[in-house]
Design an enzyme around this catalytic site. Structure first.
Site, mmCIF file in Angstrom:
data_model
loop_
_atom_site.group_PDB
_atom_site.id
_atom_site.type_symbol
_atom_site.label_atom_id
_atom_site.label_comp_id
_atom_site.label_asym_id
_atom_site.label_seq_id
_atom_site.Cartn_x
_atom_site.Cartn_y
_atom_site.Cartn_z
ATOM 1 N N ASP A 8 0.863 -1.185 0.000
ATOM 2 C CA ASP A 8 0.000 0.000 0.000
ATOM 3 C C ASP A 8 0.901 1.237 0.000
ATOM 4 O O ASP A 8 1.658 1.462 0.954
ATOM 5 C CB ASP A 8 -0.876 -0.065 1.255
ATOM 6 C CG ASP A 8 -1.773 1.156 1.416
ATOM 7 O OD1 ASP A 8 -1.652 2.117 0.627
ATOM 8 O OD2 ASP A 8 -2.590 1.126 2.351
ATOM 9 N N ILE A 9 0.807 2.037 -1.023
ATOM 10 C CA ILE A 9 1.710 3.181 -1.194
ATOM 11 C C ILE A 9 1.562 4.213 -0.066
ATOM 12 O O ILE A 9 2.516 4.928 0.251
ATOM 13 C CB ILE A 9 1.486 3.823 -2.591
ATOM 14 C CG1 ILE A 9 2.714 4.624 -3.022
ATOM 15 C CG2 ILE A 9 0.220 4.689 -2.635
ATOM 16 C CD1 ILE A 9 2.716 4.994 -4.497
ATOM 17 N N GLY A 30 -9.903 4.123 -5.727
ATOM 18 C CA GLY A 30 -8.595 3.497 -5.887
ATOM 19 C C GLY A 30 -7.524 4.154 -5.045
ATOM 20 O O GLY A 30 -7.748 4.555 -3.898
ATOM 21 N N ASP A 32 -6.160 6.990 -5.300
ATOM 22 C CA ASP A 32 -6.485 8.391 -5.010
ATOM 23 C C ASP A 32 -7.288 8.494 -3.702
ATOM 24 O O ASP A 32 -6.962 9.286 -2.800
ATOM 25 C CB ASP A 32 -7.312 8.929 -6.195
ATOM 26 C CG ASP A 32 -7.430 10.439 -6.214
ATOM 27 O OD1 ASP A 32 -6.713 11.116 -5.449
ATOM 28 O OD2 ASP A 32 -8.233 10.946 -7.020
ATOM 29 N N SER A 115 -2.950 4.590 -14.161
ATOM 30 C CA SER A 115 -3.968 4.296 -15.199
ATOM 31 C C SER A 115 -4.431 2.839 -15.290
ATOM 32 O O SER A 115 -5.312 2.534 -16.086
ATOM 33 C CB SER A 115 -3.502 4.720 -16.614
ATOM 34 O OG SER A 115 -3.635 6.095 -16.804
HETATM 35 P P1 ADP Z 1 -6.397 4.951 -12.351
HETATM 36 O O1 ADP Z 1 -7.678 5.728 -12.311
HETATM 37 O O2 ADP Z 1 -5.208 5.793 -12.766
HETATM 38 O O3 ADP Z 1 -6.516 3.677 -13.108
HETATM 39 P P2 ADP Z 1 -6.588 3.464 -9.812
HETATM 40 O O4 ADP Z 1 -6.371 3.976 -8.444
HETATM 41 O O5 ADP Z 1 -7.950 2.964 -10.164
HETATM 42 O O6 ADP Z 1 -6.107 4.635 -10.806
HETATM 43 O O7 ADP Z 1 -5.552 2.316 -10.104
HETATM 44 C C1 ADP Z 1 -4.183 2.524 -10.365
HETATM 45 C C2 ADP Z 1 -3.390 1.407 -9.716
HETATM 46 O O8 ADP Z 1 -3.254 1.689 -8.323
HETATM 47 C C3 ADP Z 1 -4.015 0.027 -9.827
HETATM 48 O O9 ADP Z 1 -3.042 -0.880 -10.313
HETATM 49 C C4 ADP Z 1 -4.409 -0.309 -8.380
HETATM 50 O O10 ADP Z 1 -4.262 -1.689 -8.121
HETATM 51 C C5 ADP Z 1 -3.399 0.495 -7.608
HETATM 52 N N1 ADP Z 1 -3.750 0.840 -6.204
HETATM 53 C C6 ADP Z 1 -4.959 0.985 -5.635
HETATM 54 N N2 ADP Z 1 -4.840 1.313 -4.323
HETATM 55 C C7 ADP Z 1 -3.499 1.392 -4.069
HETATM 56 C C8 ADP Z 1 -2.712 1.656 -2.911
HETATM 57 N N3 ADP Z 1 -3.267 1.950 -1.728
HETATM 58 N N4 ADP Z 1 -1.350 1.618 -3.034
HETATM 59 C C9 ADP Z 1 -0.763 1.327 -4.219
HETATM 60 N N5 ADP Z 1 -1.447 1.070 -5.343
HETATM 61 C C10 ADP Z 1 -2.806 1.083 -5.277
#
Ligand code: ADP
Length: 167
Positions: A8-9, A30, A32, A115
């Site tokens: 988790d970032i 997601g 964001d 994305s």
């Molecule tokens: P986008 O709208 O750019 O596609 P998303 O958030 O839907 O953005 O997804 C982008 C990537 O981030 C996906 O591969 C998803 O698995 C990943 N993701 C979602 N939550 C987290 C998190 N907490 N930490 C890291 N990566 C995440």
């Protein structure tokens, strides 16, 4: 070398994490949503003042309650089949983020897979673009730590495959 981790970032103690945001910069689903929840309400207040961001560009804010000092918000392209400048716009995201890394003296930066969630970009294709831009940057900025964060096994497996190809 690019570091690759699964996780988790929002938990990373780095100078900057990158957010895959939307054009409003006001939060979404997601990664964001996770970043806005973890950073707290100060973040959306600062974002409101930025007045949005075009696709392919990036903006920087403070990290608020996150362990990371900065958040670099970039807007990835929505996948529309591949012939609508998606590749070029995704490359631009990474380049725009790295410009802000340079301008702000950031020494460690972590990227989610921009994305490839709600925006539907195929993960391997996105991974090739991500690694190309990360390696490009690293070749001129050896001392800056660059981390590719994979949120789940699928992203991790695709990234590992792409990394092997580019070695
Ligand atoms: P986008 O709208 O750019 O596609 P998303 O958030 O839907 O953005 O997804 C982008 C990537 O981030 C996906 O591969 C998803 O698995 C990943 N993701 C979602 N939550 C987290 C998190 N907490 N930490 C890291 N990566 C995440």
């Amino acid at each position: 070398m690019i570091n690759m981790i699964k996780g988790d970032i929002t938990t990373l103690k780095v100078d900057a994490i990158v957010n895959a945001a939307n054009n409003s910069l006001l939060g979404g689903d997601g990664v964001d949503g996770a970043i806005h929840r973890a950073a707290g309400p100060g973040l959306v207040e600062e974002c409101r003042k930025l007045g949005g961001c075009p696709t392919g560009e990036a903006r920087i804010t403070k990290g608020y309650r996150l362990p990371a000092e900065w958040i670099i918000h970039t807007i990835g392209p929505i996948w529309l089949g591949g012939s609508n400048e998606e590749d070029r716009l995704l490359s631009m995201c990474y380049k725009s983020c790295f410009e802000l890394v340079e301008q702000n003296g950031i020494t460690s930066v972590a990227f989610p897979s921009i994305s490839t969630g709600a925006y539907g970009f195929p993960i391997e294709r996105a991974g090739r673009i991500a690694f190309k831009e990360m390696c490009n940057f690293k070749s001129n900025h050896e001392s800056i730590e660059v981390i590719a964060v994979c949120f789940n096994d699928h992203v991790y497996d695709c990234y590992r495959k792409v990394m092997k190809e580019t070695r």
